[in-house]
Enzyme design. Structure first.
Site, PDB file in Angstrom:
ATOM      1  N   ASP A  12      -8.021  12.791 -45.589  1.00 42.18           N
ATOM      2  CA  ASP A  12      -7.560  11.363 -45.942  1.00 42.18           C
ATOM      3  C   ASP A  12      -6.029  11.328 -45.391  1.00 42.18           C
ATOM      4  O   ASP A  12      -5.392  12.189 -45.614  1.00 42.18           O
ATOM      5  CB  ASP A  12      -7.494  11.201 -47.422  1.00 42.18           C
ATOM      6  CG  ASP A  12      -7.728   9.815 -47.768  1.00 42.18           C
ATOM      7  OD1 ASP A  12      -7.891   8.883 -46.768  1.00 42.18           O
ATOM      8  OD2 ASP A  12      -7.623   9.457 -48.838  1.00 42.18           O
ATOM      9  N   GLY A  15      -4.948   6.583 -41.866  1.00 44.50           N
ATOM     10  CA  GLY A  15      -4.510   5.205 -41.513  1.00 44.50           C
ATOM     11  C   GLY A  15      -2.978   5.026 -41.860  1.00 44.50           C
ATOM     12  O   GLY A  15      -1.901   4.426 -41.242  1.00 44.50           O
ATOM     13  N   ARG A  25      -3.743   1.592 -37.134  1.00 48.71           N
ATOM     14  CA  ARG A  25      -4.542   2.695 -37.795  1.00 48.71           C
ATOM     15  C   ARG A  25      -5.120   3.614 -37.067  1.00 48.71           C
ATOM     16  O   ARG A  25      -5.119   5.215 -37.133  1.00 48.71           O
ATOM     17  CB  ARG A  25      -5.363   2.110 -39.077  1.00 48.71           C
ATOM     18  CG  ARG A  25      -4.650   1.186 -39.943  1.00 48.71           C
ATOM     19  CD  ARG A  25      -5.817   0.661 -40.805  1.00 48.71           C
ATOM     20  NE  ARG A  25      -7.091   1.516 -41.209  1.00 48.71           N
ATOM     21  CZ  ARG A  25      -6.897   2.228 -42.262  1.00 48.71           C
ATOM     22  NH1 ARG A  25      -5.785   2.242 -43.098  1.00 48.71           N
ATOM     23  NH2 ARG A  25      -7.842   3.182 -42.648  1.00 48.71           N
ATOM     24  N   HIS A  29      -6.176   8.143 -36.405  1.00 45.81           N
ATOM     25  CA  HIS A  29      -7.604   9.036 -36.210  1.00 45.81           C
ATOM     26  C   HIS A  29      -7.502   9.683 -35.059  1.00 45.81           C
ATOM     27  O   HIS A  29      -7.960  10.797 -35.014  1.00 45.81           O
ATOM     28  CB  HIS A  29      -8.533   7.753 -36.079  1.00 45.81           C
ATOM     29  CG  HIS A  29      -8.841   6.884 -37.421  1.00 45.81           C
ATOM     30  ND1 HIS A  29      -8.932   7.562 -38.737  1.00 45.81           N
ATOM     31  CD2 HIS A  29      -8.853   5.536 -37.551  1.00 45.81           C
ATOM     32  CE1 HIS A  29      -9.016   6.468 -39.601  1.00 45.81           C
ATOM     33  NE2 HIS A  29      -9.134   5.410 -38.954  1.00 45.81           N
ATOM     34  N   GLU A  60     -19.673   4.444 -46.887  1.00 45.93           N
ATOM     35  CA  GLU A  60     -18.967   3.417 -47.282  1.00 45.93           C
ATOM     36  C   GLU A  60     -17.948   3.018 -46.209  1.00 45.93           C
ATOM     37  O   GLU A  60     -17.378   1.818 -46.325  1.00 45.93           O
ATOM     38  CB  GLU A  60     -17.951   3.695 -48.520  1.00 45.93           C
ATOM     39  CG  GLU A  60     -18.801   3.646 -49.811  1.00 45.93           C
ATOM     40  CD  GLU A  60     -19.624   4.758 -50.102  1.00 45.93           C
ATOM     41  OE1 GLU A  60     -19.419   5.970 -49.656  1.00 45.93           O
ATOM     42  OE2 GLU A  60     -20.898   4.590 -50.486  1.00 45.93           O
ATOM     43  N   TRP A  62     -18.593   2.208 -43.458  1.00 43.31           N
ATOM     44  CA  TRP A  62     -19.003   0.834 -42.617  1.00 43.31           C
ATOM     45  C   TRP A  62     -18.377  -0.359 -42.941  1.00 43.31           C
ATOM     46  O   TRP A  62     -18.265  -1.497 -42.266  1.00 43.31           O
ATOM     47  CB  TRP A  62     -20.761   0.824 -42.737  1.00 43.31           C
ATOM     48  CG  TRP A  62     -21.360   1.840 -42.186  1.00 43.31           C
ATOM     49  CD1 TRP A  62     -22.003   2.617 -43.038  1.00 43.31           C
ATOM     50  CD2 TRP A  62     -21.722   2.124 -40.783  1.00 43.31           C
ATOM     51  NE1 TRP A  62     -22.735   3.681 -42.211  1.00 43.31           N
ATOM     52  CE2 TRP A  62     -22.547   3.102 -40.747  1.00 43.31           C
ATOM     53  CE3 TRP A  62     -21.286   1.492 -39.637  1.00 43.31           C
ATOM     54  CZ2 TRP A  62     -23.063   3.834 -39.591  1.00 43.31           C
ATOM     55  CZ3 TRP A  62     -21.844   2.384 -38.372  1.00 43.31           C
ATOM     56  CH2 TRP A  62     -22.752   3.271 -38.433  1.00 43.31           C
ATOM     57  N   LEU A 124     -18.330  30.746 -36.666  1.00 43.08           N
ATOM     58  CA  LEU A 124     -18.025  29.555 -37.651  1.00 43.08           C
ATOM     59  C   LEU A 124     -18.994  28.535 -37.461  1.00 43.08           C
ATOM     60  O   LEU A 124     -19.277  28.138 -36.267  1.00 43.08           O
ATOM     61  CB  LEU A 124     -16.500  29.005 -37.435  1.00 43.08           C
ATOM     62  CG  LEU A 124     -16.106  27.934 -38.439  1.00 43.08           C
ATOM     63  CD1 LEU A 124     -15.615  28.639 -39.823  1.00 43.08           C
ATOM     64  CD2 LEU A 124     -14.729  27.137 -37.784  1.00 43.08           C
ATOM     65  N   ARG A 172      -8.434  18.141 -50.379  1.00 44.88           N
ATOM     66  CA  ARG A 172      -8.179  16.563 -50.098  1.00 44.88           C
ATOM     67  C   ARG A 172      -6.800  16.413 -49.752  1.00 44.88           C
ATOM     68  O   ARG A 172      -5.692  16.604 -50.586  1.00 44.88           O
ATOM     69  CB  ARG A 172      -8.780  15.702 -51.167  1.00 44.88           C
ATOM     70  CG  ARG A 172      -8.404  14.187 -50.716  1.00 44.88           C
ATOM     71  CD  ARG A 172      -9.060  13.314 -51.694  1.00 44.88           C
ATOM     72  NE  ARG A 172      -9.259  11.950 -51.246  1.00 44.88           N
ATOM     73  CZ  ARG A 172     -10.106  10.991 -51.288  1.00 44.88           C
ATOM     74  NH1 ARG A 172     -11.180  11.328 -52.100  1.00 44.88           N
ATOM     75  NH2 ARG A 172      -9.985   9.817 -50.815  1.00 44.88           N
ATOM     76  N   SER A 180     -14.823  11.315 -53.991  1.00 48.28           N
ATOM     77  CA  SER A 180     -15.265  10.101 -52.941  1.00 48.28           C
ATOM     78  C   SER A 180     -16.648  10.458 -52.487  1.00 48.28           C
ATOM     79  O   SER A 180     -16.794  10.654 -51.468  1.00 48.28           O
ATOM     80  CB  SER A 180     -14.403   9.996 -51.989  1.00 48.28           C
ATOM     81  OG  SER A 180     -13.363   9.491 -52.355  1.00 48.28           O
TER      82      SER A 180
HETATM   83  C1  FPP Z   1      -9.575   8.990 -43.731  1.00 45.10           C
HETATM   84  O1  FPP Z   1      -8.412   8.419 -43.379  1.00 45.10           O
HETATM   85  C2  FPP Z   1     -10.139   9.364 -42.516  1.00 45.10           C
HETATM   86  C3  FPP Z   1     -11.451   8.977 -41.990  1.00 45.10           C
HETATM   87  C4  FPP Z   1     -11.977   7.830 -42.619  1.00 45.10           C
HETATM   88  C5  FPP Z   1     -11.947   9.274 -40.861  1.00 45.10           C
HETATM   89  C6  FPP Z   1     -11.807  10.734 -40.738  1.00 45.10           C
HETATM   90  C7  FPP Z   1     -11.626  10.843 -38.888  1.00 45.10           C
HETATM   91  C8  FPP Z   1     -10.889  11.640 -38.226  1.00 45.10           C
HETATM   92  C9  FPP Z   1     -10.124  12.769 -39.232  1.00 45.10           C
HETATM   93  C10 FPP Z   1     -10.681  11.791 -36.869  1.00 45.10           C
HETATM   94  C11 FPP Z   1     -12.122  11.710 -36.240  1.00 45.10           C
HETATM   95  C12 FPP Z   1     -12.647  13.201 -36.396  1.00 45.10           C
HETATM   96  C13 FPP Z   1     -13.255  13.731 -35.386  1.00 45.10           C
HETATM   97  C14 FPP Z   1     -14.180  15.033 -35.798  1.00 45.10           C
HETATM   98  C15 FPP Z   1     -13.333  13.237 -34.081  1.00 45.10           C
HETATM   99  P1  FPP Z   1      -8.012   6.927 -43.929  1.00 45.10           P
HETATM  100  O2  FPP Z   1      -8.350   5.996 -42.573  1.00 45.10           O
HETATM  101  O3  FPP Z   1      -8.929   6.479 -44.915  1.00 45.10           O
HETATM  102  O4  FPP Z   1      -6.608   6.953 -44.180  1.00 45.10           O
HETATM  103  P2  FPP Z   1      -5.774   5.940 -45.237  1.00 45.10           P
HETATM  104  O5  FPP Z   1      -6.548   6.300 -46.503  1.00 45.10           O
HETATM  105  O6  FPP Z   1      -4.522   6.115 -45.220  1.00 45.10           O
HETATM  106  O7  FPP Z   1      -6.195   4.659 -45.086  1.00 45.10           O
END
Ligand code: FPP
Length: 224
Positions: A12, A15, A25, A29, A60, A62, A124, A172, A180
């Site tokens: 997490d 963003g 944001r 990623h 969620e 989406w 792994l 987390r 979550s």
């Molecule tokens: C949560 O951060 C992260 C996600 C919903 C997506 C996780 C994706 C990645 C780590 C990158 C892609 C992964 C691979 C394997 C290619 P958030 O966007 O909810 O952050 P926030 O809480 O700060 O808004």
């Protein structure tokens, strides 16, 4: 001393990491995907870790803006293509949990071909949770177990999306302290670790510190 066979991570803070830097944001990623590689390589070279499960897209997610969802799908597709040499070099088997039937045909094919290409790797297992919800997985497993008249703890695992065993450490990042809907069945006795670090800033060194704390914790599994 506790050995962490299965580590699971809620990645997490992507963003917020980007927004703090005045970037969109999606840049978070992008950087987050790099960290996935570093942490996977670290785990593949750790003597005890056999399974690393990462929450990459929840049922969620989406609800996010269409552009962000589309970016995450594209990132995943590109990433799997680019990462195949790393999986092979580090002897990592790629696995997925979640219902990927809602993903594009192209992405489903990429997932299937990556699983196939890495199926004999043994160091792994890296599991990506994609369109994943813990309740959703339990309901789907229950449905299959009922069809076979086998609703008991001993046989339940084989009806789950993948046979990964219980989680030892659930981490987390990003400051929130909640589960979550992640891996609900498998985290029954997991040790919980929460970090304020945003995922794009998470490092193998911070994971190493958590592993040291994990080794010191007293796991009783309901005993004394
Ligand atoms: C949560 O951060 C992260 C996600 C919903 C997506 C996780 C994706 C990645 C780590 C990158 C892609 C992964 C691979 C394997 C290619 P958030 O966007 O909810 O952050 P926030 O809480 O700060 O808004």
């Amino acid at each position: 001393m506790n050995k962490p066979r299965h580590i699971a991570i809620i990645m997490d803070g992507n963003g917020r990491w980007a927004q703090q830097k005045g970037m969109p944001r999606i840049k978070g990623h992008e950087r987050g995907a790099e960290v996935v590689r570093q942490i996977t390589t670290f785990c593949a070279n750790h003597p005890d870790i056999e399974v690393l499960t990462l929450y990459a897209f929840s049922t969620e997610n989406w609800k996010r803006p269409k552009m962000e969802v589309e970016f995450l799908m594209k990132l995943l597709d590109n990433w799997l293509q680019k990462e195949l040499p790393t999986y092979q070099k580090e002897n990592v088997r790629f696995e997925v949990i979640g219902d990927i039937s809602r993903f594009s045909k192209k992405l489903q094919e990429r997932i299937a071909s990556t699983k196939e290409a890495t199926k004999n790797n043994t160091r792994l297992t890296q599991v990506l949770a994609l369109n994943y919800g813990g309740r959703d997985e339990i309901i789907r497993a229950c449905t299959k177990a009922c069809q076979n008249g086998q609703v008991d703890e001993e046989h339940f695992e084989k009806y789950m999306d993948a046979q990964l065993g219980d989680v030892d450490m659930l981490i987390r990042t990003g400051g929130e302290k909640r589960i979550s809907n992640f891996l609900l069945w498998r985290i029954a006795y997991a040790e919980l670790f929460f970090s304020d670090t945003f995922w794009p800033d998470f490092t193998p060194q911070e994971l190493q510190k958590m592993l040291e704390e994990f080794a010191r914790r007293h796991r009783r599994f309901g005993g004394i």
